[in-house]
Write an enzyme that holds these catalytic residues in place. Structure first.
Site, mmCIF file in Angstrom:
data_model
loop_
_atom_site.group_PDB
_atom_site.id
_atom_site.type_symbol
_atom_site.label_atom_id
_atom_site.label_comp_id
_atom_site.label_asym_id
_atom_site.label_seq_id
_atom_site.Cartn_x
_atom_site.Cartn_y
_atom_site.Cartn_z
ATOM 1 C CB CYS A 216 -26.142 34.623 -10.810
ATOM 2 S SG CYS A 216 -25.275 35.410 -9.442
ATOM 3 C CG ASN B 140 -19.774 36.680 -15.267
ATOM 4 O OD1 ASN B 140 -19.956 37.695 -15.940
ATOM 5 N ND2 ASN B 140 -20.637 35.684 -15.226
#
Length: 384
Positions: A325, A149
């Site tokens: 996140c 990611n």
């Protein structure tokens, strides 16, 4: 404003928004209710499940809807670890997983499981040989992401699956949050037992994830209190978002091949431009077998990444640092540290991620803005 943060979240398609609104307006009944309105809502969910299954050439009953990628990863990992603890308590993952995977394994360590964290090479890719060497008779689960990611590194999922086919007691989980709709996925051919995805990464609504659980495989639930989702995910199902998400997955997967070609050109174009700026280090590769087409990651050693992000935002370009996140965490990137062992490089990373709206002209404008930002910020360079 030019939005280059599609890995964090994508703008929902207009067709998806319309579907979400229509289902919310008409099918508001609880899909678990026994009256006709509830049954109608439940049928929409099952139709959506069937659509997702068809996209991956699987069975509808092999899919569970969740609240997003984080829950999907937790359900797959914790569910498998709890269900099969009697076989053994050894788990394997890598040093570069998303926080929802990495931190789940850290928690499982505290609960008495033994976890092996595999290292990666300079491109962030794990060695199949290192995985083979780490396997033991106690290994019950291997969890390795498909696409990283942060950097876009592609893990050798097909080769890993082939290795594990001879070990039926070792389950294989793949975090495919960043690869669904970008790269081909062959669940059966690659020997994948569990797979996680998230709708808002493919221009769907936030709040819906998917988990593939191979037919015949039972795992422990995270939530109890209801029979929804094969009793693996108690709680009232979000009918409008599930239906809209199924449409988003379909549209993304059907267009993936064309978008892949488009993004590959844009990725290579941006990498070439960034490589010409001496202050920057590109952490992503132009090798399409090793790096996803929609992500470019680079570092500016000596500069705080949030300073770069805000400077580019003032010029009309939205990029990010680490995963959304972890973006408010000012620690050096665990992923880049695993790849380079260079704290300055890991503490100054920037991620650019493309969407289907981007053009070569957009990328040139972004590259120009990055070059201007580097010139403006150079006097601020400091050791970090």
């Amino acid at each position: 404003m030019h939005y280059f943060d599609h890995c964090a979240s994508t703008p929902p398609r207009e067709e998806v928004i319309q579907t979400l609104a229509e289902v919310m307006r008409i099918h508001y009944a609880n899909p678990s209710s026994i009256h006709q309105a509830g049954a109608d809502a439940g049928q929409l969910i099952e139709r959506s499940r069937g659509l997702v299954a068809k996209l991956f050439k699987t069975k509808p009953e092999e899919w569970v809807f969740t609240s997003g990628g984080t829950e999907s990863n937790n359900l797959a990992i914790r569910g498998a670890a709890k269900q099969f603890a009697g076989r053994g308590k050894h788990l394997i993952t890598t040093m570069v997983e998303h926080a929802s995977v990495y931190e789940t394994f850290q928690q499982l360590e505290q609960e008495g499981y033994a976890v092996t964290y595999l290292p990666v090479d300079e491109l962030g890719i794990v060695s199949v040989e290192s995985l083979a060497a780490a396997l033991t008779e106690e290994t019950i689960l291997v969890s390795i992401m498909h696409v990283n990611n942060e950097t876009g590194a592609i893990q050798p999922i097909e080769e890993i699956g082939e290795l594990l086919k001879s070990r039926p007691k070792t389950l294989f989980h793949v975090d495919a949050v960043q690869s669904i709709g970008k790269l081909p996925i062959d669940l059966a051919g690659w020997g994948i037992d569990l797979l996680s995805g998230s709708a808002h990464k493919v221009r769907g609504p936030k709040g819906v994830g998917i988990v593939y659980i191979r037919s015949g495989l039972a795992i422990a639930p995270l939530f109890t209190g209801g029979e929804q989702e094969r009793a693996l995910r108690a709680g009232t199902s979000n009918t409008p978002a599930i239906v809209a998400s199924a449409k988003a997955f379909r549209m993304a997967i059907e267009a993936a091949e064309n978008h892949n070609k488009q993004w590959t050109l844009l990725r290579n174009q941006l990498i070439d431009r960034l490589a010409a700026i001496p202050e920057l280090i590109v952490n992503s590769s132009k090798d399409s077998l090793r790096s996803a087409p929609h992500i470019v990651h680079f570092s500016y050693p000596g500069m705080k990444p949030e300073v770069i992000v805000h400077a580019l935002e003032e010029l009309g370009f939205i990029v990010s640092t680490k995963s959304a996140c972890s973006s408010k965490d000012d620690k050096p990137s665990r992923v880049i540290m695993a790849m380079t062992r260079d704290a300055r490089r890991a503490a100054s990373g920037i991620r650019v991620s493309f969407g289907d709206e981007h053009t070569a002209e957009d990328v040139d404008k972004l590259a120009d803005a990055i070059a201007r930002t580097v010139v403006d910020l150079k006097p601020m360079e400091r050791r970090i």
